[in-house]
Design a protein around this motif. Structure first.
Motif, PDB file in Angstrom:
ATOM      1  N   LEU A 113      43.442  36.128  33.959  1.00  0.00           N
ATOM      2  CA  LEU A 113      42.646  35.798  35.197  1.00  0.00           C
ATOM      3  C   LEU A 113      42.306  36.987  35.529  1.00  0.00           C
ATOM      4  O   LEU A 113      41.144  37.282  35.985  1.00  0.00           O
ATOM      5  N   ALA A 114      43.033  37.906  36.127  1.00  0.00           N
ATOM      6  CA  ALA A 114      42.754  39.232  36.803  1.00  0.00           C
ATOM      7  C   ALA A 114      41.990  40.062  35.914  1.00  0.00           C
ATOM      8  O   ALA A 114      40.989  40.669  36.440  1.00  0.00           O
ATOM      9  N   GLY A 115      42.227  40.096  34.608  1.00  0.00           N
ATOM     10  CA  GLY A 115      41.396  40.921  33.301  1.00  0.00           C
ATOM     11  C   GLY A 115      39.902  40.425  33.463  1.00  0.00           C
ATOM     12  O   GLY A 115      38.885  41.183  33.593  1.00  0.00           O
ATOM     13  N   ALA A 116      39.728  39.198  33.502  1.00  0.00           N
ATOM     14  CA  ALA A 116      38.530  38.522  33.594  1.00  0.00           C
ATOM     15  C   ALA A 116      37.362  38.674  34.622  1.00  0.00           C
ATOM     16  O   ALA A 116      36.352  38.914  34.554  1.00  0.00           O
ATOM     17  N   ILE A 117      38.437  38.444  35.610  1.00  0.00           N
ATOM     18  CA  ILE A 117      37.613  38.448  37.187  1.00  0.00           C
ATOM     19  C   ILE A 117      37.547  39.805  37.590  1.00  0.00           C
ATOM     20  O   ILE A 117      36.340  40.075  38.127  1.00  0.00           O
ATOM     21  N   LEU A 122      33.998  40.281  35.408  1.00  0.00           N
ATOM     22  CA  LEU A 122      33.197  39.759  36.416  1.00  0.00           C
ATOM     23  C   LEU A 122      32.997  40.791  37.463  1.00  0.00           C
ATOM     24  O   LEU A 122      31.799  41.032  37.740  1.00  0.00           O
ATOM     25  N   LEU A 123      34.148  41.296  37.919  1.00  0.00           N
ATOM     26  CA  LEU A 123      33.684  42.324  39.202  1.00  0.00           C
ATOM     27  C   LEU A 123      34.396  43.678  38.782  1.00  0.00           C
ATOM     28  O   LEU A 123      34.399  44.522  39.221  1.00  0.00           O
ATOM     29  N   GLY A 124      34.656  43.806  37.453  1.00  0.00           N
ATOM     30  CA  GLY A 124      35.440  44.976  37.233  1.00  0.00           C
ATOM     31  C   GLY A 124      34.395  46.204  36.416  1.00  0.00           C
ATOM     32  O   GLY A 124      34.849  47.120  36.151  1.00  0.00           O
ATOM     33  N   ALA A 128      35.914  49.641  34.616  1.00  0.00           N
ATOM     34  CA  ALA A 128      35.876  50.775  35.645  1.00  0.00           C
ATOM     35  C   ALA A 128      37.037  50.545  36.677  1.00  0.00           C
ATOM     36  O   ALA A 128      37.889  51.400  37.042  1.00  0.00           O
ATOM     37  N   VAL A 129      37.158  49.429  37.081  1.00  0.00           N
ATOM     38  CA  VAL A 129      38.315  49.050  38.066  1.00  0.00           C
ATOM     39  C   VAL A 129      39.776  49.269  37.417  1.00  0.00           C
ATOM     40  O   VAL A 129      40.535  49.668  38.097  1.00  0.00           O
ATOM     41  N   ALA A 130      39.840  48.826  36.288  1.00  0.00           N
ATOM     42  CA  ALA A 130      40.979  48.782  35.514  1.00  0.00           C
ATOM     43  C   ALA A 130      41.519  50.303  35.040  1.00  0.00           C
ATOM     44  O   ALA A 130      42.544  50.674  35.560  1.00  0.00           O
ATOM     45  N   VAL A 131      40.539  50.894  34.847  1.00  0.00           N
ATOM     46  CA  VAL A 131      40.720  52.327  34.734  1.00  0.00           C
ATOM     47  C   VAL A 131      41.025  53.170  35.901  1.00  0.00           C
ATOM     48  O   VAL A 131      42.065  54.121  36.174  1.00  0.00           O
TER      49      VAL A 131
END
Length: 312
Positions: A113-117, A122-124, A128-131
């Motif tokens: 869920l967190a990965g997709a959103i 969706l918001l990532g 970029a947010v994960a990095v």
């Protein structure tokens, strides 16, 4: 390498997967997801043409397809393989819990869920947010890992044998007659933290906290304490028995509670300061369980170090 302590107080060191290898594994999975999405879209288009599916139903099927590809793919793979997708398998990675244990559906669903959103789509901003979150985390954890309580490690090498605790010989009989697996998880965690940090406490604080934990453990297990032994030895025996039952047949380096090697000081102070002084296991105000005292210390075989109290 990062140190992990499992729920049974087993210490492990695992190599953390950093951004380059995780990004490569992610790209492998993205390629497979694109292939699956194209195949599913072709099948959906053929189905819509042949059976003249209503546009509302067709739109709903498209949404289901997108969710299945973006979320279902990682969740299904990581659940069935206990933490590995095809990309992670190729790069030798695995998702584990923050304590080094295997993940289950709850962890993989939260990560999906967190990965997709948040992390990727969706918001990532396409990852970029994960990095950014991985760069700011000591263990390279993205938002999904933080929420799920997981971490990604290199798993291509065999894990080292963990260091296991063994009960002091004079407490082996007592602990064998109990069932430490019945301890509530929060109490077991408190015992584990006490044993691993007791050397950092002042003698007074270690004594007070240890006595309180022994009372709580014995009350939860409905057994009396074995005698006026140091709390680090009694609690260490409980942890050792939990390890033995949770990890049957496992052999590795040994930690003896009270031997100065990770489970308390090498020479614990006596629990009873003078002959005739009240036992530390006496029933405290409030009606907590009273624990049976042992012989007061008076020499090297007084039960306050490495030898049991004398008999008779």
């Amino acid at each position: 390498m990062a140190a992990f302590t499992t729920g049974e107080a087993v210490a492990l060191e695992l190599p953390i997967a950093r951004i380059p290898t995780r990004a490569t594994a992610f790209l492998v999975d993205v390629v497979l997801q694109v292939v699956l999405a194209l195949l599913a879209a072709g099948g959906l288009a053929l189905l819509g043409t042949r059976y003249d599916i209503d546009s509302a139903w067709f739109d709903a099927l498209v949404v289901v397809l997108i969710v299945a590809v973006l979320m279902g793919y990682p969740v299904l793979w990581e659940t069935l393989t206990t933490g590995r997708t095809p990309g992670k398998f190729v790069l030798g990675l695995r998702v584990v819990r923050a304590d080094g244990g295997p993940v289950d559906l709850r962890h993989t669903l939260t990560r999906g869920l967190a990965g997709a959103i948040v992390d990727f789509w969706l918001l990532g901003v396409f990852g970029a947010v994960a990095v950014l979150t991985s760069l700011c985390s000591p263990n390279a954890r993205r938002v999904g890992d933080v929420l799920a309580g997981t971490v990604v490690v290199h798993a291509q090498r065999a894990l080292p044998l963990p260091a296991l605790a063994v009960p002091p010989p004079w407490l082996a009989g007592w602990i064998a007659r109990t069932d430490p697996t019945a301890l509530p998880d929060d109490l077991a965690l408190a015992v584990r933290r006490y044993l691993t940090r007791v050397s950092d406490l002042t003698p007074a604080a270690a004594h007070e906290l240890g006595v309180a934990l022994v009372r709580a453990v014995c009350a939860a297990l409905h057994v009396p304490a074995p005698g006026a032994f140091p709390p680090v030895q009694i609690l260490g025996a409980v942890v050792a028995e939990r390890q033995r039952r949770a990890l049957p047949g496992l052999r590795g380096p040994v930690l003896v509670p009270g031997a100065g090697n990770g489970f308390g000081p090498a020479r614990p102070e006596p629990l009873v300061p003078a002959l005739g002084a009240p036992s530390p296991w006496a029933t405290p105000p409030g009606g907590a369980i009273g624990l049976q005292p042992g012989r007061a210390p008076g020499g090297p075989a007084s039960g306050n170090g490495f030898l049991p109290p004398p008999v008779g």
